[in-house]
Design an enzyme around this catalytic site. Structure first.
Site, PDB file in Angstrom:
ATOM      1  N   ASP A 204       0.851  -1.186   0.000  1.00 16.94           N
ATOM      2  CA  ASP A 204       0.000   0.000   0.000  1.00 16.94           C
ATOM      3  C   ASP A 204       0.884   1.233   0.000  1.00 16.94           C
ATOM      4  O   ASP A 204       1.787   1.359   0.842  1.00 16.94           O
ATOM      5  CB  ASP A 204      -0.908   0.012   1.231  1.00 16.94           C
ATOM      6  CG  ASP A 204      -1.985  -1.069   1.166  1.00 16.94           C
ATOM      7  OD1 ASP A 204      -2.144  -1.676   0.093  1.00 16.94           O
ATOM      8  OD2 ASP A 204      -2.658  -1.301   2.182  1.00 16.94           O
TER       9      ASP A 204
ATOM     10  N   ASP B 226     -15.164  -4.131  -1.359  1.00 12.80           N
ATOM     11  CA  ASP B 226     -14.779  -3.921   0.038  1.00 12.80           C
ATOM     12  C   ASP B 226     -16.041  -3.722   0.857  1.00 12.80           C
ATOM     13  O   ASP B 226     -16.900  -2.913   0.498  1.00 12.80           O
ATOM     14  CB  ASP B 226     -13.878  -2.689   0.155  1.00 12.80           C
ATOM     15  CG  ASP B 226     -12.708  -2.742  -0.817  1.00 12.80           C
ATOM     16  OD1 ASP B 226     -12.139  -3.837  -0.972  1.00 12.80           O
ATOM     17  OD2 ASP B 226     -12.378  -1.711  -1.423  1.00 12.80           O
TER      18      ASP B 226
END
Length: 234
Positions: A9, A131
């Site tokens: 990330d 998500d």
């Protein structure tokens, strides 16, 4: 062994981890992005590198394109990229720069017509990132409620030539508390699309359990930074 996709990330070209997708929980990783990629690339069980432009996801447009493009030369493993991808041009730019797969989230969830066009123009090159808190889908960097149910939505995109569906249970993300086996397993049974598990994976036992649920691959974030996670893997 289930396919492993270690996650990197990015915030400002630096490797970080978040908890439950909250940006104020940002934790900088010890290894540089490049060193992490080189480390992961030595393992045969690592089938690709999963990279997310976190600021891009929040800003609704790609922010780390040039840096991510530069990472192509660090590994021969396939690379997939997500975060802020909301246009055909962005997908083309990534693919033409040598990135193997693109991940779409919010745009694909909000606009199935667009997703349909993109999957037919880039068959099996796009992965849909769904998500959710349990079955409730979130969008825009996990900040907004899409007012959609996970299973209802996946039924609508079942027929598309996607590479697969990446399911992240946000409540598990970054906590090293184990993935949501129940929902991930149900989703793998529910759809013919490959399901990729993400969020909360702790150790190899989690991987074996996901494999037993017919999950195609596992995205591993925080645990991938722990030496003990890799013990015995080749």
């Amino acid at each position: 062994m289930i396919d492993l996709w270690p996650a990197i990330d990015l915030i400002n070209s630096t490797s970080v981890r978040l908890t439950e997708g909250k940006y104020d929980t940002k934790e900088k990783m010890e290894k540089s992005v490049e060193d992490s990629i080189r480390f992961y690339s030595q393992f045969k069980c690592v089938k690709r590198i999963h990279i997310v432009d976190l600021i891009g996801a929040k800003a609704k447009e790609v922010k780390e394109f040039d840096y991510i493009r530069s990472l192509r030369k660090v590994t021969t493993k396939p690379i997939e990229v997500g975060g802020g991808i909301r246009s055909k041009q962005t997908i083309e730019n990534y693919i033409h720069s040598g990135i193997d797969y693109c991940i779409v989230g919010t745009k694909g969830i909000q606009d199935i017509e667009w997703l349909t066009h993109m999957t037919h123009q880039f068959p099996n090159k796009l992965y849909l990132s769904v998500d959710a808190f349990g079955e409730k889908i979130k969008i825009n960097g996990w900040k907004e409620d899409a007012k959609l149910n996970l299973f209802d939505y996946v039924a609508k995109i079942e027929h598309l030539p996607l590479g697969g569906v990446i399911y992240t249970d946000i409540s598990k993300d970054g906590k090293l508390s184990g993935p949501n086996f129940d929902l991930t397993g149900r989703l793998a049974l529910y759809t013919s699309l490959p399901v990729i598990a993400s969020g909360g994976i702790r150790h190899q036992e989690d991987l074996f359990r996901l494999e037993s649920l017919n999950v195609h691959a596992a995205i591993v974030g925080k645990a991938a930074h722990l030496d003990e996670f890799w013990e015995g893997l080749s």
